[in-house]
Scaffold this active site. Sequence first.
Site, PDB file in Angstrom:
ATOM      1  N   LYS A 113       0.817  -1.212   0.000  1.00  0.00           N
ATOM      2  CA  LYS A 113       0.000   0.000   0.000  1.00  0.00           C
ATOM      3  C   LYS A 113       0.857   1.270   0.000  1.00  0.00           C
ATOM      4  O   LYS A 113       0.418   2.320  -0.461  1.00  0.00           O
ATOM      5  CB  LYS A 113      -0.942   0.025   1.207  1.00  0.00           C
ATOM      6  CG  LYS A 113      -1.844  -1.184   1.365  1.00  0.00           C
ATOM      7  CD  LYS A 113      -2.822  -1.344   0.221  1.00  0.00           C
ATOM      8  CE  LYS A 113      -3.989  -2.271   0.521  1.00  0.00           C
ATOM      9  NZ  LYS A 113      -3.623  -3.673   0.712  1.00  0.00           N
TER      10      LYS A 113
HETATM   11  C1  LIG Z   1      -4.335  -4.834   0.328  1.00  0.00           C
HETATM   12  C2  LIG Z   1      -3.541  -6.089   0.288  1.00  0.00           C
HETATM   13  C3  LIG Z   1      -3.817  -7.098  -0.656  1.00  0.00           C
HETATM   14  C4  LIG Z   1      -4.975  -7.008  -1.618  1.00  0.00           C
HETATM   15  O1  LIG Z   1      -4.816  -5.999  -2.561  1.00  0.00           O
HETATM   16  P1  LIG Z   1      -6.084  -5.444  -3.371  1.00  0.00           P
HETATM   17  O2  LIG Z   1      -5.576  -4.280  -4.128  1.00  0.00           O
HETATM   18  O3  LIG Z   1      -7.088  -5.050  -2.322  1.00  0.00           O
HETATM   19  O4  LIG Z   1      -6.581  -6.541  -4.217  1.00  0.00           O
HETATM   20  C5  LIG Z   1      -2.992  -8.200  -0.690  1.00  0.00           C
HETATM   21  N1  LIG Z   1      -1.965  -8.343   0.183  1.00  0.00           N
HETATM   22  C6  LIG Z   1      -1.680  -7.397   1.104  1.00  0.00           C
HETATM   23  C7  LIG Z   1      -0.560  -7.628   2.043  1.00  0.00           C
HETATM   24  C8  LIG Z   1      -2.448  -6.241   1.190  1.00  0.00           C
HETATM   25  O5  LIG Z   1      -2.163  -5.313   2.107  1.00  0.00           O
END
Ligand SMILES: *Cc1c(COP(=O)(O)O)cnc(C)c1O
Length: 494
Positions: A113
Amino acid sequence: MRYISTRDNTIQYSAAQAITQGLARDGGLLTPFFIPKLPGKALEDLRDMAYQQRAVYVMKQFLDEFSVKELTNFVNAAYGPDKFDTPAVAPVHTVDGDTHCLELWHGPTCAFKDMALQLLPKLLPTAAKKCGCKEEIAILVATSGDTGKAALEGFRDVPGTRILVFYPEDGVSRMQKRQMTTQQGENVAVMGIQGNFDDAQNGVKAIFGDEKMAAELLEKGFVLSSANSINWGRLVPQIVYYISAYCQLLADRELAPGEGVNFCVPTGNFGNILAAYYAKEMGLPIDQLICASNSNNVLTEFLREGVYDRNRQFYNTMSPSMDILISSNLERLLLALTQDPAEVREYMTQLAETGRYKVSGRIQDRLQKRFKGYFCDDRETQRVIRTMFERHGYLIDTHTAVAFSALEQYRQETGDDAPAIVASTASPFKFCASVLEALGELAPASGLDALDQLSARTGQPVPAPLAGLRDKAVRFTQVVEKDHMLDAVRSLLE
Ligand SMILES: *Cc1c(COP(=O)(O)O)cnc(C)c1O
Protein backbone atom coordinates in the site's frame (compact mmCIF):
# COMPACT_ATOMS: atom_id res chain seq x y z
CA MET A 1 -7.54 12.84 -20.24
CA ARG A 2 -11.20 12.56 -19.27
CA TYR A 3 -12.63 10.42 -16.49
CA ILE A 4 -16.16 9.06 -16.15
CA SER A 5 -18.17 7.20 -13.53
CA THR A 6 -18.35 3.45 -14.11
CA ARG A 7 -22.14 3.86 -13.89
CA ASP A 8 -22.70 6.95 -16.00
CA ASN A 9 -20.68 8.47 -18.83
CA THR A 10 -22.67 11.68 -19.24
CA ILE A 11 -20.58 13.65 -16.76
CA GLN A 12 -16.86 13.93 -17.43
CA TYR A 13 -14.18 14.76 -14.91
CA SER A 14 -10.57 15.84 -15.13
CA ALA A 15 -7.85 13.79 -13.45
CA ALA A 16 -7.58 16.39 -10.68
CA GLN A 17 -11.33 16.24 -10.07
CA ALA A 18 -11.30 12.45 -10.04
CA ILE A 19 -8.54 12.37 -7.43
CA THR A 20 -10.01 15.13 -5.27
CA GLN A 21 -13.46 13.63 -5.22
CA GLY A 22 -12.44 10.00 -4.74
CA LEU A 23 -15.82 8.54 -5.70
CA ALA A 24 -18.47 9.58 -8.26
CA ARG A 25 -21.68 11.07 -6.82
CA ASP A 26 -23.70 8.16 -8.19
CA GLY A 27 -21.63 5.66 -6.21
CA GLY A 28 -19.62 4.60 -9.27
CA LEU A 29 -15.85 4.68 -9.52
CA LEU A 30 -14.11 7.41 -11.50
CA THR A 31 -12.20 5.75 -14.32
CA PRO A 32 -10.30 6.93 -17.41
CA PHE A 33 -12.38 7.15 -20.56
CA PHE A 34 -9.69 5.18 -22.40
CA ILE A 35 -6.36 3.62 -21.49
CA PRO A 36 -3.41 5.33 -23.18
CA LYS A 37 -1.00 3.14 -25.16
CA LEU A 38 2.71 3.18 -24.46
CA PRO A 39 4.63 4.50 -27.48
CA GLY A 40 6.60 1.86 -29.39
CA LYS A 41 10.02 2.47 -27.87
CA ALA A 42 8.79 3.21 -24.36
CA LEU A 43 9.87 -0.03 -22.68
CA GLU A 44 13.33 0.26 -24.17
CA ASP A 45 13.63 3.84 -22.89
CA LEU A 46 12.27 2.95 -19.47
CA ARG A 47 14.63 0.00 -19.16
CA ASP A 48 17.57 2.24 -18.36
CA MET A 49 15.75 4.56 -15.98
CA ALA A 50 15.47 4.63 -12.20
CA TYR A 51 12.14 3.70 -10.60
CA GLN A 52 11.29 7.36 -9.98
CA GLN A 53 11.75 8.28 -13.64
CA ARG A 54 9.67 5.33 -14.77
CA ALA A 55 6.95 6.49 -12.40
CA VAL A 56 6.87 10.01 -13.83
CA TYR A 57 6.73 8.66 -17.36
CA VAL A 58 3.86 6.26 -16.72
CA MET A 59 1.81 8.55 -14.49
CA LYS A 60 2.09 11.46 -16.89
CA GLN A 61 0.08 9.42 -19.43
CA PHE A 62 -2.92 9.50 -17.07
CA LEU A 63 -2.41 12.73 -15.14
CA ASP A 64 -1.95 15.23 -17.94
CA GLU A 65 -2.90 18.21 -15.76
CA PHE A 66 0.16 17.66 -13.62
CA SER A 67 3.45 18.95 -14.97
CA VAL A 68 6.51 16.71 -15.28
CA LYS A 69 8.14 18.97 -12.71
CA GLU A 70 5.31 18.44 -10.21
CA LEU A 71 5.31 14.69 -10.74
CA THR A 72 9.10 14.55 -10.42
CA ASN A 73 8.97 16.38 -7.09
CA PHE A 74 6.26 14.05 -5.87
CA VAL A 75 8.02 10.81 -6.76
CA ASN A 76 11.35 11.98 -5.40
CA ALA A 77 9.71 12.76 -2.06
CA ALA A 78 7.57 9.60 -2.07
CA TYR A 79 10.18 7.04 -3.07
CA GLY A 80 13.35 8.53 -1.59
CA PRO A 81 15.90 6.80 0.66
CA ASP A 82 14.27 8.15 3.82
CA LYS A 83 11.11 6.23 2.90
CA PHE A 84 12.25 3.09 1.08
CA ASP A 85 15.02 0.81 2.29
CA THR A 86 16.31 0.02 -1.21
CA PRO A 87 17.17 2.33 -4.12
CA ALA A 88 15.35 -0.05 -6.47
CA VAL A 89 12.11 0.87 -4.56
CA ALA A 90 10.28 -2.19 -5.94
CA PRO A 91 13.03 -4.77 -6.60
CA VAL A 92 12.48 -7.99 -8.51
CA HIS A 93 13.91 -11.09 -6.84
CA THR A 94 14.42 -14.14 -9.01
CA VAL A 95 13.34 -17.17 -7.01
CA ASP A 96 14.11 -19.84 -9.53
CA GLY A 97 14.58 -19.81 -13.32
CA ASP A 98 11.49 -18.20 -14.75
CA THR A 99 9.82 -17.47 -11.42
CA HIS A 100 10.28 -13.93 -10.16
CA CYS A 101 8.96 -12.03 -7.20
CA LEU A 102 8.19 -8.32 -7.28
CA GLU A 103 8.79 -7.05 -3.73
CA LEU A 104 6.40 -4.23 -3.01
CA TRP A 105 6.98 -3.89 0.72
CA HIS A 106 10.17 -1.90 1.10
CA GLY A 107 8.33 1.26 2.18
CA PRO A 108 7.61 2.78 5.60
CA THR A 109 4.77 0.43 6.62
CA CYS A 110 6.13 -2.78 5.08
CA ALA A 111 3.17 -3.47 2.75
CA PHE A 112 2.51 -2.69 -0.90
CA LYS A 113 0.00 0.00 0.00
CA ASP A 114 2.96 2.36 0.53
CA MET A 115 3.65 2.34 -3.21
CA ALA A 116 0.48 4.39 -3.74
CA LEU A 117 -0.05 5.92 -0.33
CA GLN A 118 3.28 7.65 -0.19
CA LEU A 119 2.30 9.37 -3.40
CA LEU A 120 -1.41 10.11 -2.95
CA PRO A 121 -0.80 12.66 -0.15
CA LYS A 122 1.26 14.62 -2.65
CA LEU A 123 -1.23 14.26 -5.52
CA LEU A 124 -4.39 14.97 -3.56
CA PRO A 125 -3.74 18.46 -2.12
CA THR A 126 -2.30 19.59 -5.47
CA ALA A 127 -5.28 18.15 -7.32
CA ALA A 128 -7.65 19.91 -4.91
CA LYS A 129 -5.88 23.21 -5.52
CA LYS A 130 -6.15 22.73 -9.28
CA CYS A 131 -9.91 22.29 -8.82
CA GLY A 132 -10.18 25.48 -6.81
CA CYS A 133 -11.12 23.59 -3.65
CA LYS A 134 -10.45 25.70 -0.55
CA GLU A 135 -11.87 23.42 2.11
CA GLU A 136 -9.91 21.11 4.32
CA ILE A 137 -9.90 17.56 2.89
CA ALA A 138 -11.17 14.89 5.24
CA ILE A 139 -10.02 11.47 4.09
CA LEU A 140 -12.10 8.51 5.13
CA VAL A 141 -10.48 5.10 4.97
CA ALA A 142 -11.88 1.62 5.47
CA THR A 143 -9.08 -0.86 5.94
CA SER A 144 -8.53 -4.59 6.12
CA GLY A 145 -5.26 -3.75 7.89
CA ASP A 146 -2.58 -2.43 5.58
CA THR A 147 -4.27 0.49 3.81
CA GLY A 148 -5.07 2.13 7.14
CA LYS A 149 -1.51 2.29 8.35
CA ALA A 150 -0.09 3.27 4.98
CA ALA A 151 -2.66 6.05 4.58
CA LEU A 152 -2.04 7.34 8.11
CA GLU A 153 1.68 7.41 7.54
CA GLY A 154 1.30 9.08 4.16
CA PHE A 155 -1.14 11.79 5.25
CA ARG A 156 0.14 12.49 8.72
CA ASP A 157 0.62 16.21 9.26
CA VAL A 158 0.00 16.96 5.57
CA PRO A 159 -1.36 20.54 5.68
CA GLY A 160 -5.01 20.93 4.70
CA THR A 161 -5.90 17.29 5.35
CA ARG A 162 -7.41 15.16 8.12
CA ILE A 163 -7.52 11.41 8.03
CA LEU A 164 -9.93 9.00 9.73
CA VAL A 165 -9.37 5.27 9.55
CA PHE A 166 -11.91 2.54 10.34
CA TYR A 167 -10.65 -1.01 10.80
CA PRO A 168 -12.51 -4.22 11.73
CA GLU A 169 -11.75 -4.61 15.43
CA ASP A 170 -11.30 -8.39 15.21
CA GLY A 171 -10.20 -8.64 11.58
CA VAL A 172 -6.62 -7.37 11.51
CA SER A 173 -3.33 -8.88 12.70
CA ARG A 174 -1.82 -7.77 16.01
CA MET A 175 1.00 -6.06 14.21
CA GLN A 176 -1.39 -4.20 11.93
CA LYS A 177 -3.47 -3.04 14.88
CA ARG A 178 -0.44 -1.93 16.79
CA GLN A 179 0.87 -0.04 13.78
CA MET A 180 -2.39 1.89 13.48
CA THR A 181 -3.22 2.56 17.11
CA THR A 182 0.23 4.02 17.79
CA GLN A 183 0.07 6.37 14.80
CA GLN A 184 1.57 9.78 15.39
CA GLY A 185 0.44 13.05 13.84
CA GLU A 186 -1.95 15.87 14.70
CA ASN A 187 -4.47 15.29 11.90
CA VAL A 188 -5.08 11.54 12.36
CA ALA A 189 -7.77 9.41 14.02
CA VAL A 190 -8.18 5.63 14.15
CA MET A 191 -11.25 3.68 15.15
CA GLY A 192 -12.17 0.02 15.42
CA ILE A 193 -15.60 -1.07 14.25
CA GLN A 194 -17.63 -4.07 15.35
CA GLY A 195 -17.91 -5.76 11.98
CA ASN A 196 -15.71 -6.99 9.15
CA PHE A 197 -13.96 -5.12 6.34
CA ASP A 198 -17.00 -5.18 4.08
CA ASP A 199 -19.00 -3.46 6.84
CA ALA A 200 -16.31 -0.80 7.18
CA GLN A 201 -16.16 -0.26 3.42
CA ASN A 202 -19.95 -0.13 3.07
CA GLY A 203 -20.10 2.37 5.95
CA VAL A 204 -17.57 4.63 4.29
CA LYS A 205 -19.32 4.39 0.92
CA ALA A 206 -22.64 5.24 2.60
CA ILE A 207 -21.12 8.36 4.16
CA PHE A 208 -19.80 9.37 0.73
CA GLY A 209 -23.27 8.97 -0.76
CA ASP A 210 -24.97 11.01 1.99
CA GLU A 211 -25.73 14.44 0.53
CA LYS A 212 -27.02 15.86 3.79
CA MET A 213 -23.77 14.93 5.47
CA ALA A 214 -21.77 16.48 2.62
CA ALA A 215 -23.65 19.77 3.04
CA GLU A 216 -23.16 19.69 6.80
CA LEU A 217 -19.43 19.10 6.42
CA LEU A 218 -19.08 21.80 3.80
CA GLU A 219 -20.64 24.20 6.29
CA LYS A 220 -17.86 23.26 8.69
CA GLY A 221 -15.23 23.73 6.00
CA PHE A 222 -14.56 20.10 5.01
CA VAL A 223 -14.87 18.05 1.84
CA LEU A 224 -14.60 14.28 1.91
CA SER A 225 -12.18 12.24 -0.11
CA SER A 226 -10.98 8.65 -0.12
CA ALA A 227 -7.61 6.99 0.17
CA ASN A 228 -9.02 3.55 -0.65
CA SER A 229 -8.34 2.03 -4.03
CA ILE A 230 -11.70 3.37 -5.18
CA ASN A 231 -9.69 6.61 -5.62
CA TRP A 232 -8.01 6.75 -9.02
CA GLY A 233 -4.99 8.37 -7.36
CA ARG A 234 -4.39 5.06 -5.62
CA LEU A 235 -4.39 3.00 -8.78
CA VAL A 236 -2.19 5.02 -11.08
CA PRO A 237 1.01 4.65 -8.98
CA GLN A 238 0.36 0.91 -8.94
CA ILE A 239 0.43 0.59 -12.72
CA VAL A 240 4.02 1.83 -12.55
CA TYR A 241 5.53 -1.14 -10.76
CA TYR A 242 4.25 -3.72 -13.22
CA ILE A 243 5.90 -1.83 -16.04
CA SER A 244 8.99 -1.24 -13.90
CA ALA A 245 9.31 -4.95 -13.06
CA TYR A 246 9.23 -5.87 -16.73
CA CYS A 247 11.86 -3.24 -17.54
CA GLN A 248 14.02 -4.47 -14.68
CA LEU A 249 13.93 -8.00 -16.06
CA LEU A 250 14.79 -6.63 -19.50
CA ALA A 251 17.75 -4.77 -18.03
CA ASP A 252 18.86 -7.93 -16.22
CA ARG A 253 18.46 -9.91 -19.46
CA GLU A 254 16.02 -12.25 -17.78
CA LEU A 255 13.48 -11.30 -20.45
CA ALA A 256 13.93 -10.63 -24.16
CA PRO A 257 12.24 -7.52 -25.62
CA GLY A 258 8.60 -8.31 -26.34
CA GLU A 259 8.65 -11.62 -24.45
CA GLY A 260 5.34 -12.39 -22.74
CA VAL A 261 5.02 -12.76 -18.97
CA ASN A 262 2.29 -13.81 -16.57
CA PHE A 263 1.62 -11.82 -13.41
CA CYS A 264 0.15 -13.45 -10.34
CA VAL A 265 -1.40 -11.12 -7.75
CA PRO A 266 -2.81 -11.84 -4.27
CA THR A 267 -6.17 -10.12 -4.46
CA GLY A 268 -8.71 -8.58 -2.11
CA ASN A 269 -10.37 -5.42 -3.33
CA PHE A 270 -9.14 -6.09 -6.89
CA GLY A 271 -7.09 -2.89 -6.96
CA ASN A 272 -3.63 -4.33 -7.36
CA ILE A 273 -4.50 -6.81 -10.10
CA LEU A 274 -6.58 -4.17 -11.89
CA ALA A 275 -3.47 -2.00 -12.09
CA ALA A 276 -1.74 -4.96 -13.78
CA TYR A 277 -4.64 -5.18 -16.22
CA TYR A 278 -4.25 -1.50 -17.08
CA ALA A 279 -0.51 -2.06 -17.62
CA LYS A 280 -1.44 -4.82 -20.07
CA GLU A 281 -3.92 -2.54 -21.83
CA MET A 282 -1.17 0.08 -22.14
CA GLY A 283 0.82 -2.48 -24.11
CA LEU A 284 3.00 -4.28 -21.55
CA PRO A 285 3.43 -7.84 -22.92
CA ILE A 286 1.39 -9.62 -20.26
CA ASP A 287 -0.23 -12.90 -21.32
CA GLN A 288 -2.20 -14.04 -18.28
CA LEU A 289 -3.25 -12.34 -15.07
CA ILE A 290 -3.56 -14.86 -12.29
CA CYS A 291 -5.88 -13.77 -9.52
CA ALA A 292 -5.02 -15.43 -6.18
CA SER A 293 -7.54 -15.60 -3.34
CA ASN A 294 -7.69 -17.19 0.10
CA SER A 295 -10.72 -19.09 1.41
CA ASN A 296 -12.82 -16.01 0.71
CA ASN A 297 -12.84 -17.20 -2.88
CA VAL A 298 -15.62 -15.11 -4.36
CA LEU A 299 -13.32 -13.93 -7.17
CA THR A 300 -12.14 -17.42 -8.08
CA GLU A 301 -15.71 -18.46 -8.60
CA PHE A 302 -16.50 -15.29 -10.53
CA LEU A 303 -13.61 -15.75 -12.93
CA ARG A 304 -14.53 -19.38 -13.53
CA GLU A 305 -18.30 -19.17 -13.68
CA GLY A 306 -19.16 -15.55 -14.40
CA VAL A 307 -21.28 -15.39 -11.24
CA TYR A 308 -20.40 -12.97 -8.47
CA ASP A 309 -22.05 -14.13 -5.26
CA ARG A 310 -21.21 -12.59 -1.94
CA ASN A 311 -23.83 -14.67 -0.11
CA ARG A 312 -21.38 -17.05 1.46
CA GLN A 313 -19.48 -17.76 4.62
CA PHE A 314 -16.94 -15.09 5.57
CA TYR A 315 -13.61 -16.46 6.84
CA ASN A 316 -10.99 -14.75 8.97
CA THR A 317 -7.80 -16.15 7.47
CA MET A 318 -4.08 -15.71 8.06
CA SER A 319 -4.00 -13.42 5.00
CA PRO A 320 -6.40 -10.85 6.49
CA SER A 321 -5.80 -8.14 3.90
CA MET A 322 -7.62 -10.40 1.45
CA ASP A 323 -10.57 -11.21 3.71
CA ILE A 324 -13.02 -9.39 1.48
CA LEU A 325 -16.27 -10.44 -0.18
CA ILE A 326 -17.03 -7.22 -2.06
CA SER A 327 -14.16 -6.40 -4.37
CA SER A 328 -14.89 -2.79 -5.27
CA ASN A 329 -12.50 -2.41 -8.16
CA LEU A 330 -14.08 -5.21 -10.12
CA GLU A 331 -16.54 -2.53 -11.16
CA ARG A 332 -13.81 -0.79 -13.15
CA LEU A 333 -12.94 -4.03 -14.91
CA LEU A 334 -16.61 -4.52 -15.78
CA LEU A 335 -16.61 -1.09 -17.43
CA ALA A 336 -13.50 -1.97 -19.41
CA LEU A 337 -15.04 -5.25 -20.60
CA THR A 338 -18.56 -3.99 -21.31
CA GLN A 339 -17.75 -0.43 -22.40
CA ASP A 340 -21.27 0.24 -21.16
CA PRO A 341 -21.96 2.10 -17.90
CA ALA A 342 -25.64 1.14 -18.03
CA GLU A 343 -24.72 -2.55 -17.96
CA VAL A 344 -22.29 -1.96 -15.07
CA ARG A 345 -24.95 -0.04 -13.16
CA GLU A 346 -27.36 -2.93 -13.62
CA TYR A 347 -24.84 -5.44 -12.19
CA MET A 348 -24.10 -3.15 -9.24
CA THR A 349 -27.79 -2.71 -8.50
CA GLN A 350 -28.22 -6.46 -8.46
CA LEU A 351 -25.21 -6.80 -6.17
CA ALA A 352 -26.63 -4.23 -3.74
CA GLU A 353 -30.11 -5.77 -3.78
CA THR A 354 -29.42 -9.50 -3.89
CA GLY A 355 -25.69 -9.82 -3.20
CA ARG A 356 -25.27 -11.52 -6.57
CA TYR A 357 -25.02 -10.93 -10.32
CA LYS A 358 -24.20 -12.97 -13.39
CA VAL A 359 -22.37 -11.38 -16.30
CA SER A 360 -23.37 -12.03 -19.91
CA GLY A 361 -21.67 -14.78 -21.91
CA ARG A 362 -19.82 -12.19 -23.96
CA ILE A 363 -18.31 -10.61 -20.83
CA GLN A 364 -17.50 -14.00 -19.36
CA ASP A 365 -15.51 -14.89 -22.50
CA ARG A 366 -13.56 -11.67 -22.32
CA LEU A 367 -12.85 -12.18 -18.63
CA GLN A 368 -11.59 -15.69 -19.09
CA LYS A 369 -9.30 -14.75 -21.92
CA ARG A 370 -7.38 -12.42 -19.62
CA PHE A 371 -7.76 -13.76 -16.08
CA LYS A 372 -7.35 -17.07 -14.32
CA GLY A 373 -8.51 -17.50 -10.73
CA TYR A 374 -7.17 -19.85 -8.03
CA PHE A 375 -7.49 -19.96 -4.27
CA CYS A 376 -5.97 -21.77 -1.30
CA ASP A 377 -6.71 -22.22 2.40
CA ASP A 378 -4.52 -21.50 5.43
CA ARG A 379 -2.91 -24.94 5.51
CA GLU A 380 -1.75 -24.63 1.94
CA THR A 381 -0.57 -21.08 2.68
CA GLN A 382 1.65 -22.41 5.44
CA ARG A 383 2.94 -25.26 3.30
CA VAL A 384 4.01 -22.79 0.63
CA ILE A 385 5.81 -20.55 3.16
CA ARG A 386 7.69 -23.55 4.54
CA THR A 387 8.60 -24.99 1.14
CA MET A 388 9.72 -21.65 -0.22
CA PHE A 389 12.00 -21.11 2.74
CA GLU A 390 13.38 -24.65 2.80
CA ARG A 391 13.94 -24.91 -0.95
CA HIS A 392 14.97 -21.40 -1.87
CA GLY A 393 15.89 -19.73 1.42
CA TYR A 394 13.28 -17.13 0.49
CA LEU A 395 11.00 -15.86 3.21
CA ILE A 396 7.51 -14.71 2.17
CA ASP A 397 4.42 -13.50 3.99
CA THR A 398 1.02 -15.19 4.02
CA HIS A 399 -0.50 -13.10 1.19
CA THR A 400 2.45 -13.70 -1.09
CA ALA A 401 2.24 -17.40 -0.27
CA VAL A 402 -1.36 -17.50 -1.47
CA ALA A 403 -0.11 -16.10 -4.78
CA PHE A 404 2.69 -18.64 -5.10
CA SER A 405 0.17 -21.40 -4.51
CA ALA A 406 -2.06 -19.95 -7.24
CA LEU A 407 0.88 -19.82 -9.66
CA GLU A 408 1.73 -23.43 -8.89
CA GLN A 409 -1.88 -24.48 -9.51
CA TYR A 410 -1.98 -22.49 -12.73
CA ARG A 411 1.19 -24.06 -14.05
CA GLN A 412 0.03 -27.54 -13.15
CA GLU A 413 -3.38 -27.08 -14.72
CA THR A 414 -2.24 -25.42 -17.95
CA GLY A 415 1.33 -26.58 -18.42
CA ASP A 416 2.19 -22.93 -19.17
CA ASP A 417 5.74 -22.42 -17.94
CA ALA A 418 6.16 -18.88 -19.32
CA PRO A 419 8.09 -16.45 -17.14
CA ALA A 420 5.93 -15.41 -14.21
CA ILE A 421 6.15 -12.56 -11.76
CA VAL A 422 4.42 -12.87 -8.40
CA ALA A 423 3.47 -9.64 -6.63
CA SER A 424 4.76 -9.84 -3.06
CA THR A 425 2.51 -7.55 -1.07
CA ALA A 426 3.83 -7.55 2.51
CA SER A 427 6.94 -8.15 4.53
CA PRO A 428 6.83 -11.55 6.28
CA PHE A 429 7.53 -9.69 9.52
CA LYS A 430 4.10 -8.10 9.33
CA PHE A 431 2.52 -11.51 9.83
CA CYS A 432 5.09 -13.01 12.19
CA ALA A 433 2.94 -15.44 14.14
CA SER A 434 1.54 -17.15 11.04
CA VAL A 435 4.92 -17.25 9.33
CA LEU A 436 6.59 -18.70 12.42
CA GLU A 437 3.91 -21.36 12.70
CA ALA A 438 4.39 -22.20 9.03
CA LEU A 439 8.09 -22.69 9.65
CA GLY A 440 7.22 -25.24 12.32
CA GLU A 441 7.57 -23.05 15.39
CA LEU A 442 5.19 -24.59 17.90
CA ALA A 443 5.16 -21.72 20.39
CA PRO A 444 5.34 -18.41 18.52
CA ALA A 445 6.03 -15.52 20.88
CA SER A 446 3.19 -13.08 21.35
CA GLY A 447 3.09 -9.49 20.20
CA LEU A 448 6.25 -7.74 19.15
CA ASP A 449 8.52 -10.44 20.61
CA ALA A 450 7.60 -12.55 17.60
CA LEU A 451 9.64 -10.14 15.46
CA ASP A 452 12.87 -11.18 17.17
CA GLN A 453 11.87 -14.80 17.11
CA LEU A 454 11.33 -14.74 13.35
CA SER A 455 14.58 -12.87 12.89
CA ALA A 456 16.48 -15.45 14.96
CA ARG A 457 14.80 -18.34 13.13
CA THR A 458 15.55 -17.03 9.63
CA GLY A 459 18.63 -14.86 10.06
CA GLN A 460 16.86 -11.89 8.49
CA PRO A 461 16.75 -8.45 10.09
CA VAL A 462 13.53 -7.01 11.50
CA PRO A 463 12.43 -4.09 9.27
CA ALA A 464 13.15 -0.83 11.09
CA PRO A 465 9.57 0.52 11.03
CA LEU A 466 8.31 -2.61 12.80
CA ALA A 467 11.17 -2.79 15.29
CA GLY A 468 10.42 0.84 16.18
CA LEU A 469 6.85 0.03 17.29
CA ARG A 470 8.14 -1.08 20.68
CA ASP A 471 8.77 2.47 21.77
CA LYS A 472 5.44 3.84 20.64
CA ALA A 473 2.50 4.35 22.99
CA VAL A 474 -1.03 3.34 21.95
CA ARG A 475 -3.02 6.51 21.22
CA PHE A 476 -6.31 5.21 19.84
CA THR A 477 -8.56 2.69 21.58
CA GLN A 478 -12.08 3.67 20.52
CA VAL A 479 -14.41 1.05 19.00
CA VAL A 480 -17.80 1.91 17.48
CA GLU A 481 -20.72 -0.17 16.22
CA LYS A 482 -20.80 -0.41 12.45
CA ASP A 483 -24.05 1.56 12.30
CA HIS A 484 -22.49 4.48 14.16
CA MET A 485 -19.71 5.38 11.75
CA LEU A 486 -21.54 8.49 10.56
CA ASP A 487 -21.80 9.83 14.11
CA ALA A 488 -18.15 9.07 14.67
CA VAL A 489 -17.16 11.08 11.60
CA ARG A 490 -19.41 13.91 12.70
CA SER A 491 -17.86 14.08 16.15
CA LEU A 492 -14.30 13.92 14.82
CA LEU A 493 -14.77 16.68 12.27
CA GLU A 494 -15.62 19.56 14.58
C1 LIG B 1 -4.33 -4.83 0.33
C2 LIG B 1 -3.54 -6.09 0.29
C3 LIG B 1 -3.82 -7.10 -0.66
C4 LIG B 1 -4.97 -7.01 -1.62
O1 LIG B 1 -4.82 -6.00 -2.56
P1 LIG B 1 -6.08 -5.44 -3.37
O2 LIG B 1 -5.58 -4.28 -4.13
O3 LIG B 1 -7.09 -5.05 -2.32
O4 LIG B 1 -6.58 -6.54 -4.22
C5 LIG B 1 -2.99 -8.20 -0.69
N1 LIG B 1 -1.96 -8.34 0.18
C6 LIG B 1 -1.68 -7.40 1.10
C7 LIG B 1 -0.56 -7.63 2.04
C8 LIG B 1 -2.45 -6.24 1.19
O5 LIG B 1 -2.16 -5.31 2.11
